[in-house]
Design an enzyme around this catalytic site. Structure first.
Site, PDB file in Angstrom:
ATOM      1  N   LYS A  11      10.044  -6.700   2.102  1.00  0.00           N
ATOM      2  CA  LYS A  11      10.453  -6.299   2.792  1.00  0.00           C
ATOM      3  C   LYS A  11      11.244  -6.714   4.348  1.00  0.00           C
ATOM      4  CE  LYS A  11       6.718  -3.237   2.037  1.00  0.00           C
ATOM      5  NZ  LYS A  11       5.134  -2.556   2.276  1.00  0.00           N
ATOM      6  N   TYR A  51       9.389   5.576  -2.237  1.00  0.00           N
ATOM      7  CA  TYR A  51       8.139   6.132  -1.323  1.00  0.00           C
ATOM      8  C   TYR A  51       7.323   7.462  -1.547  1.00  0.00           C
ATOM      9  CZ  TYR A  51       6.786   1.008  -0.253  1.00  0.00           C
ATOM     10  OH  TYR A  51       6.499   0.032   0.453  1.00  0.00           O
ATOM     11  N   PHE A  59       2.987   8.164   8.521  1.00  0.00           N
ATOM     12  CA  PHE A  59       3.899   6.731   8.594  1.00  0.00           C
ATOM     13  C   PHE A  59       4.764   7.245   7.608  1.00  0.00           C
ATOM     14  CE2 PHE A  59       0.252   5.834   5.641  1.00  0.00           C
ATOM     15  CZ  PHE A  59       0.736   5.139   4.338  1.00  0.00           C
ATOM     16  N   ARG A  87      -1.135  -8.012  -7.007  1.00  0.00           N
ATOM     17  CA  ARG A  87      -1.492  -7.731  -5.079  1.00  0.00           C
ATOM     18  C   ARG A  87      -2.890  -8.710  -4.976  1.00  0.00           C
ATOM     19  NH1 ARG A  87      -0.249  -2.591  -3.965  1.00  0.00           N
ATOM     20  NH2 ARG A  87      -1.957  -2.814  -2.746  1.00  0.00           N
ATOM     21  N   THR A  93      -3.191  -4.724   2.454  1.00  0.00           N
ATOM     22  CA  THR A  93      -2.693  -3.248   3.224  1.00  0.00           C
ATOM     23  C   THR A  93      -2.404  -4.029   4.627  1.00  0.00           C
ATOM     24  OG1 THR A  93      -2.744  -1.835   1.359  1.00  0.00           O
ATOM     25  CG2 THR A  93      -1.193  -1.214   3.144  1.00  0.00           C
ATOM     26  N   ARG A 104       0.370 -11.479   2.905  1.00  0.00           N
ATOM     27  CA  ARG A 104       0.311 -10.479   4.495  1.00  0.00           C
ATOM     28  C   ARG A 104      -0.486 -11.514   5.355  1.00  0.00           C
ATOM     29  NH1 ARG A 104      -0.487  -5.521   0.915  1.00  0.00           N
ATOM     30  NH2 ARG A 104       1.395  -4.251   0.751  1.00  0.00           N
TER      31      ARG A 104
END
Ligand code: IDP
Ligand code: MG
Length: 147
Positions: A11, A51, A59, A87, A93, A104
Site C-alpha cells: 500500500k 474495495y 472507513f 495472510r 488488520t 504489519r
C-alpha cells in the site's frame, strides 16, 4: 497443500516508507513466489471497485483516499496454500493486534495504513488477481517441468 495464487498489494504507506524490498523479502522467505509485479497509481474508481465489499463501512471514503494517495505495488504471489500463508505473514488488520514478526506488526502505521493487502479466500483471490492482471501478464513457473 494446493498450489494457489493470491493478490498482494504494498500500500502507499509501504512504498512511502521505502520498504518495498523488505516486504517482498518477507514474502519470498515464507515460500511465496511473485509471478506478476507492477507498480500503479490507483484511480478513485479503481480503488472503489477493488474495495466494493467495504462500501457501506464507515472507513470506506478514507480507505479510498489513502489507497489513491500514492503509488502501490501490485503482485500476484504463487505457492502452496498461498492465500493463508500470505495472510499469516501479513499479520492482523490492526497492527496493534498483529503477531510478532509479521509485516504489519513491524511496518504498519495504524489499522488503515497497514502496509499490505492480501486476498482472504480462493474466490476473492481469483477476482482480485483478474481485477489488476490479465492472465498474459502472469509468468508461470511451469517451464521448470520441461527443462
Ligand atoms: P484486511 O486488509 O486485513 O483483509 P479488511 O477488513 O478487509 O482487512 O479491511 C480492508 C482494509 O480497510 C484494511 O486493510 C485497512 O486498510 C482498512 N480498514 C479496515 N478496518 C478499518 C478501520 O476500522 N478503520 C480504518 N481502516 C480500516
Ligand atoms: Mg480484506
Amino acid at each position: 497443500m494446493a498450489n494457489e495464487r493470491t493478490l498482494s498489494i504494498i500500500k502507499p504507506d509501504g512504498v512511502e516508507k521505502g520498504i518495498i524490498g523488505k516486504v517482498i523479502s518477507r514474502l519470498e522467505s515464507s515460500g511465496l513466489k511473485p509471478v506478476g509485479i507492477r507498480m500503479a497509481r490507483l484511480s478513485r474508481a479503481e480503488a472503489e471497485g477493488f474495495y466494493a465489499v467495504h462500501r457501506e463501512r464507515p472507513f470506506f471514503d478514507d480507505l479510498v483516499k489513502f489507497m489513491t494517495s500514492g503509488p502501490v505495488v501490485l503482485m500476484v504471489l504463487e505457492g502452496d496454500g498461498a492465500i493463508a500463508r500470505n495472510r499469516e505473514v501479513m499479520g492482523a488488520t490492526d497492527p496493534k493486534k498483529a503477531a510478532e514478526g509479521t509485516i504489519r506488526k513491524d511496518f504498519a502505521t495504524d489499522i488503515e495504513k497497514n502496509t499490505v493487502h492480501g486476498s482472504d479466500s480462493l474466490e476473492n483471490a481469483k477476482v482480485e488477481i483478474a481485477y489488476f492482471f490479465p492472465e498474459t501478464a502472469i509468468t508461470s513457473y511451469a517451464w521448470k517441468a520441461s527443462s
